[in-house]
Design a protein around this motif. Sequence first.
Motif, mmCIF file in Angstrom:
data_model
loop_
_atom_site.group_PDB
_atom_site.id
_atom_site.type_symbol
_atom_site.label_atom_id
_atom_site.label_comp_id
_atom_site.label_asym_id
_atom_site.label_seq_id
_atom_site.Cartn_x
_atom_site.Cartn_y
_atom_site.Cartn_z
ATOM 1 N N ASN A 1 -6.659 -2.197 44.461
ATOM 2 C CA ASN A 1 -6.341 -1.538 45.730
ATOM 3 C C ASN A 1 -5.122 -2.217 46.361
ATOM 4 O OD1 ASN A 1 -7.289 -3.886 46.957
ATOM 5 N ND2 ASN A 1 -9.353 -3.069 47.193
ATOM 6 N N ASP A 2 -4.729 -1.764 47.498
ATOM 7 C CA ASP A 2 -3.495 -2.240 48.140
ATOM 8 C C ASP A 2 -3.632 -3.596 48.823
ATOM 9 O OD1 ASP A 2 -2.193 0.019 47.297
ATOM 10 O OD2 ASP A 2 -2.548 1.127 49.156
ATOM 11 N N HIS A 3 -4.798 -4.233 48.728
ATOM 12 C CA HIS A 3 -4.987 -5.541 49.371
ATOM 13 C C HIS A 3 -4.376 -6.682 48.568
ATOM 14 C CE1 HIS A 3 -7.436 -3.503 52.201
ATOM 15 N NE2 HIS A 3 -8.446 -3.290 51.370
ATOM 16 N N TYR A 4 -3.934 -6.393 47.345
ATOM 17 C CA TYR A 4 -3.369 -7.413 46.474
ATOM 18 C C TYR A 4 -1.905 -7.116 46.189
ATOM 19 C CZ TYR A 4 -8.337 -8.088 45.617
ATOM 20 O OH TYR A 4 -9.674 -8.293 45.777
ATOM 21 N N ILE A 5 -1.157 -8.154 45.902
ATOM 22 C CA ILE A 5 0.243 -7.993 45.505
ATOM 23 C C ILE A 5 0.292 -7.990 43.981
ATOM 24 C CG2 ILE A 5 2.533 -9.057 45.515
ATOM 25 C CD1 ILE A 5 1.734 -10.344 48.215
ATOM 26 N N GLN A 6 0.982 -7.008 43.419
ATOM 27 C CA GLN A 6 1.134 -6.911 41.963
ATOM 28 C C GLN A 6 2.615 -6.873 41.613
ATOM 29 O OE1 GLN A 6 -1.531 -4.298 39.568
ATOM 30 N NE2 GLN A 6 -1.661 -3.226 41.522
ATOM 31 N N ARG A 7 2.977 -7.552 40.547
ATOM 32 C CA ARG A 7 4.323 -7.478 39.999
ATOM 33 C C ARG A 7 4.189 -7.339 38.493
ATOM 34 N NH1 ARG A 7 5.151 -6.050 44.197
ATOM 35 N NH2 ARG A 7 6.274 -7.033 45.871
ATOM 36 N N PHE A 8 5.101 -6.599 37.890
ATOM 37 C CA PHE A 8 5.035 -6.313 36.471
ATOM 38 C C PHE A 8 6.267 -6.831 35.747
ATOM 39 C CE2 PHE A 8 2.453 -3.149 38.572
ATOM 40 C CZ PHE A 8 1.310 -3.127 37.803
ATOM 41 N N TYR B 1 10.997 -25.244 32.428
ATOM 42 C CA TYR B 1 12.008 -26.102 31.816
ATOM 43 C C TYR B 1 12.968 -25.238 31.010
ATOM 44 C CZ TYR B 1 9.106 -29.905 33.449
ATOM 45 O OH TYR B 1 8.394 -30.745 34.242
ATOM 46 N N TYR B 2 13.027 -25.389 29.682
ATOM 47 C CA TYR B 2 13.974 -24.618 28.874
ATOM 48 C C TYR B 2 13.323 -23.426 28.187
ATOM 49 C CZ TYR B 2 16.921 -28.641 29.678
ATOM 50 O OH TYR B 2 17.652 -29.626 30.271
ATOM 51 N N HIS B 3 12.051 -23.176 28.472
ATOM 52 C CA HIS B 3 11.328 -22.092 27.812
ATOM 53 C C HIS B 3 11.212 -20.885 28.735
ATOM 54 C CE1 HIS B 3 10.230 -24.792 24.559
ATOM 55 N NE2 HIS B 3 9.943 -25.684 25.477
ATOM 56 N N HIS B 4 11.598 -19.726 28.229
ATOM 57 C CA HIS B 4 11.460 -18.486 28.967
ATOM 58 C C HIS B 4 10.260 -17.720 28.431
ATOM 59 C CE1 HIS B 4 15.659 -19.489 29.795
ATOM 60 N NE2 HIS B 4 15.515 -18.747 30.891
ATOM 61 N N PHE B 5 9.552 -17.051 29.311
ATOM 62 C CA PHE B 5 8.416 -16.243 28.899
ATOM 63 C C PHE B 5 8.263 -15.086 29.877
ATOM 64 C CE2 PHE B 5 6.932 -19.509 31.732
ATOM 65 C CZ PHE B 5 6.010 -18.881 32.557
ATOM 66 N N GLU B 6 7.502 -14.077 29.458
ATOM 67 C CA GLU B 6 7.307 -12.906 30.306
ATOM 68 C C GLU B 6 5.842 -12.786 30.700
ATOM 69 O OE1 GLU B 6 9.176 -8.764 29.790
ATOM 70 O OE2 GLU B 6 7.134 -8.538 29.050
ATOM 71 N N VAL B 7 5.607 -12.506 31.949
ATOM 72 C CA VAL B 7 4.271 -12.221 32.458
ATOM 73 C C VAL B 7 4.198 -10.709 32.635
ATOM 74 C CG1 VAL B 7 2.689 -12.518 34.407
ATOM 75 C CG2 VAL B 7 4.072 -14.443 33.612
ATOM 76 N N ASP B 8 3.239 -10.077 31.932
ATOM 77 C CA ASP B 8 3.129 -8.620 31.995
ATOM 78 C C ASP B 8 2.658 -8.134 33.354
ATOM 79 O OD1 ASP B 8 3.998 -8.284 29.390
ATOM 80 O OD2 ASP B 8 1.983 -8.391 28.562
ATOM 81 N N ILE C 1 -1.555 -11.359 42.878
ATOM 82 C CA ILE C 1 -1.685 -12.409 43.887
ATOM 83 C C ILE C 1 -2.705 -11.935 44.917
ATOM 84 C CG2 ILE C 1 -0.503 -13.776 45.636
ATOM 85 C CD1 ILE C 1 2.101 -13.255 44.040
ATOM 86 N N THR C 2 -3.783 -12.709 45.071
ATOM 87 C CA THR C 2 -4.808 -12.402 46.065
ATOM 88 C C THR C 2 -4.691 -13.426 47.185
ATOM 89 O OG1 THR C 2 -6.527 -13.828 45.158
ATOM 90 C CG2 THR C 2 -6.310 -11.645 44.171
ATOM 91 N N GLY C 3 -5.553 -13.331 48.156
ATOM 92 C CA GLY C 3 -5.549 -14.311 49.236
ATOM 93 C C GLY C 3 -6.004 -15.683 48.779
ATOM 94 N N GLU C 4 -6.754 -15.734 47.671
ATOM 95 C CA GLU C 4 -7.318 -16.991 47.200
ATOM 96 C C GLU C 4 -6.633 -17.572 45.973
ATOM 97 O OE1 GLU C 4 -9.497 -14.157 47.468
ATOM 98 O OE2 GLU C 4 -9.691 -14.657 49.577
ATOM 99 N N THR C 5 -6.090 -16.730 45.107
ATOM 100 C CA THR C 5 -5.571 -17.237 43.830
ATOM 101 C C THR C 5 -4.516 -16.305 43.256
ATOM 102 O OG1 THR C 5 -6.254 -18.154 41.705
ATOM 103 C CG2 THR C 5 -7.314 -16.107 42.383
ATOM 104 N N LYS C 6 -3.965 -16.714 42.094
ATOM 105 C CA LYS C 6 -2.984 -15.908 41.367
ATOM 106 C C LYS C 6 -3.483 -15.725 39.944
ATOM 107 C CE LYS C 6 0.340 -18.792 43.460
ATOM 108 N NZ LYS C 6 -0.505 -19.841 43.613
ATOM 109 N N TYR C 7 -3.220 -14.533 39.376
ATOM 110 C CA TYR C 7 -3.578 -14.239 37.992
ATOM 111 C C TYR C 7 -2.327 -13.793 37.256
ATOM 112 C CZ TYR C 7 -8.297 -14.059 39.878
ATOM 113 O OH TYR C 7 -9.470 -14.363 40.500
#
Length: 107
Positions: free
Chosen positions: A47-54, A61-68, A72-78
């Motif tokens: 629902n709209d209570h959470y922030i989502q990014r895709f 450091y020198y390593h790049h990676f992608e998070v699909d 972000i919730t009020g308590e934690t990040k996934y």
Amino acid sequence: MLIKPKLMLIEECVYRRMENYHFSDDYYYSAYGYQGEKLFNDTFPLNDHYIQRFNLTMQHYYHHFEVDRLIITGETKYALDVKVHHRKYKNEVEVCRKDGKNIKIPI
């Protein structure tokens, strides 16, 4: 909002305009990934209570990676990474097998 990869958009545009155009292997790899991420997003809607990014590209450091998908919730990040493997795999406790290849189950 989940957006199709640019490669897919470009090749689909070319396909509509050229009679004998054949999609590249990269198109199909991108399509598998996009369809898996879309299925994951549709299966686990938020629902709209959470922030989502895709599809965030990050650096440690020198390593790049992608998070699909970053949630972000009020308590934690996934940070979620969706893996899509076409065809059937046989589930064997700690690994999945197909055609002599093993994929370690991350959980």
